[in-house]
Design a protein around this motif. Sequence first.
Motif, PDB file in Angstrom:
ATOM      1  N   LYS A   1       0.671  -1.113   0.017  1.00 54.07           N
ATOM      2  CA  LYS A   1       0.068  -0.150  -0.045  1.00 54.07           C
ATOM      3  C   LYS A   1       0.913   1.302   0.024  1.00 54.07           C
ATOM      4  CE  LYS A   1      -4.237   2.062   2.126  1.00 54.07           C
ATOM      5  NZ  LYS A   1      -4.683   2.091   1.047  1.00 54.07           N
ATOM      6  N   VAL A   2       0.886   1.820  -1.109  1.00 57.35           N
ATOM      7  CA  VAL A   2       1.985   3.024  -1.330  1.00 57.35           C
ATOM      8  C   VAL A   2       1.259   4.200  -1.707  1.00 57.35           C
ATOM      9  CG1 VAL A   2       3.885   1.373  -1.816  1.00 57.35           C
ATOM     10  CG2 VAL A   2       2.310   2.255  -3.587  1.00 57.35           C
ATOM     11  N   ARG A   3       1.889   5.330  -1.478  1.00 53.01           N
ATOM     12  CA  ARG A   3       1.615   6.730  -2.027  1.00 53.01           C
ATOM     13  C   ARG A   3       2.895   7.198  -2.682  1.00 53.01           C
ATOM     14  NH1 ARG A   3      -1.510  11.359   1.295  1.00 53.01           N
ATOM     15  NH2 ARG A   3      -3.251  10.155   0.570  1.00 53.01           N
ATOM     16  N   LYS A   4       2.290   8.145  -3.814  1.00 48.03           N
ATOM     17  CA  LYS A   4       3.483   8.742  -4.611  1.00 48.03           C
ATOM     18  C   LYS A   4       4.181   9.962  -3.812  1.00 48.03           C
ATOM     19  CE  LYS A   4       4.443   9.816  -9.272  1.00 48.03           C
ATOM     20  NZ  LYS A   4       3.690  10.330 -10.427  1.00 48.03           N
ATOM     21  N   ARG A   5       5.636   9.766  -3.947  1.00 52.91           N
ATOM     22  CA  ARG A   5       6.192  10.961  -3.104  1.00 52.91           C
ATOM     23  C   ARG A   5       6.353  12.449  -4.080  1.00 52.91           C
ATOM     24  NH1 ARG A   5      11.918   8.388  -1.486  1.00 52.91           N
ATOM     25  NH2 ARG A   5      11.917  10.529  -0.313  1.00 52.91           N
ATOM     26  N   ASP A   6       6.440  12.995  -3.492  1.00 50.27           N
ATOM     27  CA  ASP A   6       6.731  14.638  -4.257  1.00 50.27           C
ATOM     28  C   ASP A   6       8.163  14.263  -4.876  1.00 50.27           C
ATOM     29  OD1 ASP A   6       8.540  15.306  -2.425  1.00 50.27           O
ATOM     30  OD2 ASP A   6       7.524  16.827  -1.391  1.00 50.27           O
ATOM     31  N   TYR A   7       8.384  15.800  -5.836  1.00 50.54           N
ATOM     32  CA  TYR A   7       9.421  15.596  -6.653  1.00 50.54           C
ATOM     33  C   TYR A   7      10.703  16.057  -6.022  1.00 50.54           C
ATOM     34  CZ  TYR A   7       5.538  14.883 -10.252  1.00 50.54           C
ATOM     35  OH  TYR A   7       4.706  14.384 -10.964  1.00 50.54           O
ATOM     36  N   GLU A   8      10.564  16.492  -4.715  1.00 51.79           N
ATOM     37  CA  GLU A   8      11.803  17.233  -4.117  1.00 51.79           C
ATOM     38  C   GLU A   8      12.550  16.059  -3.614  1.00 51.79           C
ATOM     39  OE1 GLU A   8      12.732  20.332  -4.073  1.00 51.79           O
ATOM     40  OE2 GLU A   8      10.753  20.632  -5.485  1.00 51.79           O
ATOM     41  N   GLY A   9      12.099  14.722  -3.418  1.00 48.57           N
ATOM     42  CA  GLY A   9      12.926  13.634  -2.814  1.00 48.57           C
ATOM     43  C   GLY A   9      13.271  13.740  -1.371  1.00 48.57           C
ATOM     44  N   LYS A  10      12.299  14.376  -0.800  1.00 48.06           N
ATOM     45  CA  LYS A  10      12.354  14.099   0.738  1.00 48.06           C
ATOM     46  C   LYS A  10      11.026  13.780   1.279  1.00 48.06           C
ATOM     47  CE  LYS A  10      15.730  18.244   0.978  1.00 48.06           C
ATOM     48  NZ  LYS A  10      15.656  18.562  -0.446  1.00 48.06           N
ATOM     49  N   PHE A  11      10.319  14.121   2.476  1.00 47.67           N
ATOM     50  CA  PHE A  11       9.304  13.763   3.113  1.00 47.67           C
ATOM     51  C   PHE A  11       7.888  14.113   2.688  1.00 47.67           C
ATOM     52  CE2 PHE A  11      12.750  14.099   6.091  1.00 47.67           C
ATOM     53  CZ  PHE A  11      13.221  12.839   6.182  1.00 47.67           C
ATOM     54  N   GLY A  12       7.674  14.962   1.408  1.00 43.22           N
ATOM     55  CA  GLY A  12       6.419  15.033   0.957  1.00 43.22           C
ATOM     56  C   GLY A  12       5.810  14.168   0.073  1.00 43.22           C
ATOM     57  N   PHE A  13       4.462  13.973  -0.029  1.00 46.04           N
ATOM     58  CA  PHE A  13       3.765  13.180  -0.794  1.00 46.04           C
ATOM     59  C   PHE A  13       2.781  13.685  -1.845  1.00 46.04           C
ATOM     60  CE2 PHE A  13       5.363  10.387   2.632  1.00 46.04           C
ATOM     61  CZ  PHE A  13       5.414   9.101   1.929  1.00 46.04           C
ATOM     62  N   GLN A  14       2.473  13.123  -2.864  1.00 44.93           N
ATOM     63  CA  GLN A  14       1.319  13.481  -3.739  1.00 44.93           C
ATOM     64  C   GLN A  14       0.085  12.866  -3.441  1.00 44.93           C
ATOM     65  OE1 GLN A  14       2.449  13.850  -7.718  1.00 44.93           O
ATOM     66  NE2 GLN A  14       4.644  13.392  -7.187  1.00 44.93           N
ATOM     67  N   ASP A  15      -0.974  13.063  -4.343  1.00 45.15           N
ATOM     68  CA  ASP A  15      -2.409  12.538  -3.967  1.00 45.15           C
ATOM     69  C   ASP A  15      -2.365  11.144  -4.095  1.00 45.15           C
ATOM     70  OD1 ASP A  15      -3.023  14.886  -2.853  1.00 45.15           O
ATOM     71  OD2 ASP A  15      -3.937  15.779  -4.613  1.00 45.15           O
ATOM     72  N   TYR A  16      -1.634  10.630  -5.195  1.00 43.86           N
ATOM     73  CA  TYR A  16      -2.014   9.237  -5.848  1.00 43.86           C
ATOM     74  C   TYR A  16      -1.421   8.109  -4.871  1.00 43.86           C
ATOM     75  CZ  TYR A  16      -2.193   5.281  -8.980  1.00 43.86           C
ATOM     76  OH  TYR A  16      -2.397   4.184  -9.472  1.00 43.86           O
ATOM     77  N   GLU A  17      -2.554   7.404  -4.628  1.00 44.30           N
ATOM     78  CA  GLU A  17      -2.251   6.046  -3.539  1.00 44.30           C
ATOM     79  C   GLU A  17      -2.932   4.910  -4.316  1.00 44.30           C
ATOM     80  OE1 GLU A  17      -4.308   5.184   0.513  1.00 44.30           O
ATOM     81  OE2 GLU A  17      -3.011   6.833   0.837  1.00 44.30           O
ATOM     82  N   VAL A  18      -2.258   3.662  -3.992  1.00 45.13           N
ATOM     83  CA  VAL A  18      -2.562   2.588  -4.606  1.00 45.13           C
ATOM     84  C   VAL A  18      -2.329   1.415  -3.783  1.00 45.13           C
ATOM     85  CG1 VAL A  18      -0.321   2.478  -6.036  1.00 45.13           C
ATOM     86  CG2 VAL A  18      -2.623   1.304  -6.883  1.00 45.13           C
ATOM     87  N   THR A  19      -2.901   0.190  -3.941  1.00 41.74           N
ATOM     88  CA  THR A  19      -2.792  -1.147  -3.415  1.00 41.74           C
ATOM     89  C   THR A  19      -2.306  -1.935  -4.442  1.00 41.74           C
ATOM     90  OG1 THR A  19      -4.202  -0.525  -1.502  1.00 41.74           O
ATOM     91  CG2 THR A  19      -3.611  -2.977  -1.673  1.00 41.74           C
ATOM     92  N   THR A  20      -1.202  -2.449  -4.251  1.00 36.58           N
ATOM     93  CA  THR A  20      -0.749  -3.540  -5.386  1.00 36.58           C
ATOM     94  C   THR A  20      -0.317  -4.730  -4.706  1.00 36.58           C
ATOM     95  OG1 THR A  20       1.542  -3.107  -5.565  1.00 36.58           O
ATOM     96  CG2 THR A  20       0.332  -1.459  -6.771  1.00 36.58           C
ATOM     97  N   GLY A  21      -0.430  -6.021  -5.533  1.00 38.38           N
ATOM     98  CA  GLY A  21       0.017  -6.967  -4.966  1.00 38.38           C
ATOM     99  C   GLY A  21       0.258  -8.174  -6.019  1.00 38.38           C
ATOM    100  N   HIS A  22       1.152  -9.209  -5.685  1.00 39.53           N
ATOM    101  CA  HIS A  22       1.451 -10.337  -6.466  1.00 39.53           C
ATOM    102  C   HIS A  22       1.532 -11.349  -5.818  1.00 39.53           C
ATOM    103  CE1 HIS A  22       2.410  -6.604  -9.082  1.00 39.53           C
ATOM    104  NE2 HIS A  22       2.317  -7.450 -10.263  1.00 39.53           N
ATOM    105  N   VAL A  23       1.487 -12.590  -6.501  1.00 41.81           N
ATOM    106  CA  VAL A  23       1.867 -13.979  -6.218  1.00 41.81           C
ATOM    107  C   VAL A  23       2.857 -14.295  -7.228  1.00 41.81           C
ATOM    108  CG1 VAL A  23      -0.531 -14.778  -5.170  1.00 41.81           C
ATOM    109  CG2 VAL A  23      -0.130 -14.892  -7.709  1.00 41.81           C
ATOM    110  N   SER A  24       3.867 -14.957  -6.771  1.00 38.23           N
ATOM    111  CA  SER A  24       5.058 -15.226  -7.507  1.00 38.23           C
ATOM    112  C   SER A  24       5.350 -16.991  -7.159  1.00 38.23           C
ATOM    113  CB  SER A  24       6.340 -14.679  -6.968  1.00 38.23           C
ATOM    114  OG  SER A  24       5.956 -13.171  -7.042  1.00 38.23           O
ATOM    115  N   ALA A  25       6.015 -17.332  -8.263  1.00 42.27           N
ATOM    116  CA  ALA A  25       6.581 -18.806  -8.529  1.00 42.27           C
ATOM    117  C   ALA A  25       8.158 -18.652  -8.888  1.00 42.27           C
ATOM    118  CB  ALA A  25       5.793 -19.629  -9.198  1.00 42.27           C
TER     119      ALA A  25
END
Length: 729
Positions: A584-608
């Motif tokens: 479960k992640v949120r996109k960071r801002d472009y300054e590369g420090k502690f800020g975040f943007q609005d986009y948030e998404v949950t991703t997941g994978h099963v792997s072999a």
Amino acid sequence: MPPAPVLRRLMASTLPAALLLASTGSVSVAQPATGWALNSYGLPGGIDTPSAEMFPDATISASAGQSSYGWRVTGAFQLTPRITTALRYSRIESKNLDAKRDFLKDRSADVRIQLLSEDAGWMPAVAVGLQDFIGTGTFSGEYVVATKHLTDRLTGSVGVGWGRLSGTARERDREDIGGTFKADNWFRGPARPFASMAWQATDNLRVVGEYSQDDYDVEAEQGEERPGSHFNLGVNYRYRDIYQLSAYTLGGKVFGAQVSFSMNPNQAAYPSGLEKAGAPVRPRPAPNADPEGWSGAWSSDPTAQPAIQQALAASLRKEGQILEAMALSANRAEVRIDNRRYMQQAEAIGRTARLMTRAMPPSVETFVITSTRRGMPTSSVVLRRSDIERLENTEAGQIAAVADIVNGDPRVAGMTQTPGLFPRFTWSLRPSLGTGLFDPDQGLRYDIGLEAKASYEIIPGLIASGSVRQRLLGNADQKAPGSCIQPDGSTADCTVDQFLDLTDGEQRARNNGVQRVRSDGRMYSGNTKPTIPSLTLAYYGKVTDTVYARVTGGLLERMYGGVSAEVLWYPADSNLALGAEINKVRKRDYEGKFGFQDYEVTTGHVSAYYDFQNGFVGQIDAGKYLAGDKGATVTLTREFANGWRVGAFATKTNMSAEDFGEGSFDKGITLQIPVAWATGQPSRQTVGGNINSLSRDGGQRVKVDGRLYGTVRDSSAAGLNQGWGKFWR
């Protein structure tokens, strides 16, 4: 010769079988024919035409050539003794080949399969190949070619080609986004012969002449002159089996030159390494010389284990290893070691076993050496001390035959942690290099700077880590993706300010409705102030003898922050591993420090994951990606005992090729080079990473450090067996 449609159907039906047979080396008992001279497409051959020769197995080559028609940069890899693969990046000055630019920068891929080997009689080597089989098709062509050494210094090749190799360039749609297999074109259209003859004037100088059908119609349409003749002439000069310089003329009117470099993971500069030899095995004294030691009476002394553990820990520390814990009884000793120095885990185990013969009382007959990774016991190697004493001066295969590799037990009675190990702090300050390749507008982008990394292991498996990077120089400046309406009403590339003014919805609307999850990666470049690429707290644990778990939270990578959780089932003696991950992640801002943007998404994978036991490891990941698309990624990696890894991956999701954009779907190669291979000094450090053809938004995963399979792989039975030759090093 059969009609083209019949031959095309024949090749389409036999090519998969040929690929399988070539990968196993079962087509012919003879050795594959090899050659060192590269043609202008970066593969063994004449000048423009191919031969049936292969590189020596595992060879990696890179070539860069230029003529008045443009330039080509090719990377090639000898995947197996009979399969050669290549990726190419080319530029043609163009007025009508690209709808967006006045030049065409083209990415293409080749594969060549040697079907038959040359023998001492009349039989030539025979190969079939696909040139530019996945791309826009600018250089598309197929061929069947035979090569024969006529004398010790004279080699001839003759073949039949389609597409560019028959002088019939395939029509290219200006709007073609490329990246797709155009199998309907394979072995279709006019088929014409080509031939070449090479004379080995000296061991390092080769003269080649060829008859080529390529009229360079594509380039001539841009105003360039055609070669004027089908006969080409060139020379190749090789220096130290590594470097090559080539010069050639096409039809006597067009001239070109090329430089090439090749190396082989199997051929290290220091094959045996430059590390000092390990301590020799210390044979036990005769029972009558140490009756108390042989009786095991010492084990009742409460001061015995702490003293032995302290002495062994000090000895292992000199070997670059950490003795994390030990359990000791009268006839059995189990140690847990964290190998911080040797690329092959088997070398660390061999050195530990020898040091244990010097530290343990004579009654201790069973040694259990358990490898740990990030606080997790992975596998245990069980050895009889008498076998170590008996087999010290034999080949490593004999000690492998009597060793037993079992699952590392997370709970061992009597296991005592070595005092003073935790908390443990490590740090480093090193140069950093960031690169971007194959962009249609800028072929090479780079950032050079300094990066400080630190790790704080609070307790076994609980690790806080992070990094700070300062850019010093480079050309990877901040650039906004897409186009915007300018004040004068014209359309041009967005400025940074214009892009920052766009909402997520507006960005998606300008990107075929797709969320920008990687295609705005250059917005994270060009920062002159310090950035924080990562800052995380991670916990690693072993739930059962065969199940591992990981939870990581924080700034996971330069573009995303959040929480990542993973489980992995991986028995020590299994070729198969199964895993699952959710983020479960949120996109960071472009300054590369502690800020975040609005986009948030949950991703997941099963792997072999599957180890084929022939140097190849396959991986399939299926699930949901950062842009919300769903699909699967297939990865095939060739691993070498010395730590080299070369692989390729491709991802196909429910995102259409049109929505994905140029390239059609995500794909690329992976490369890992061990530093020890080049320096000869023992080290676990590697360099490398993923090389993508393009940075698009489909099929993109979160980048998380310390994923479980890669963490525990080298101490599994498969990983240990691969490097077991280093046990006595």
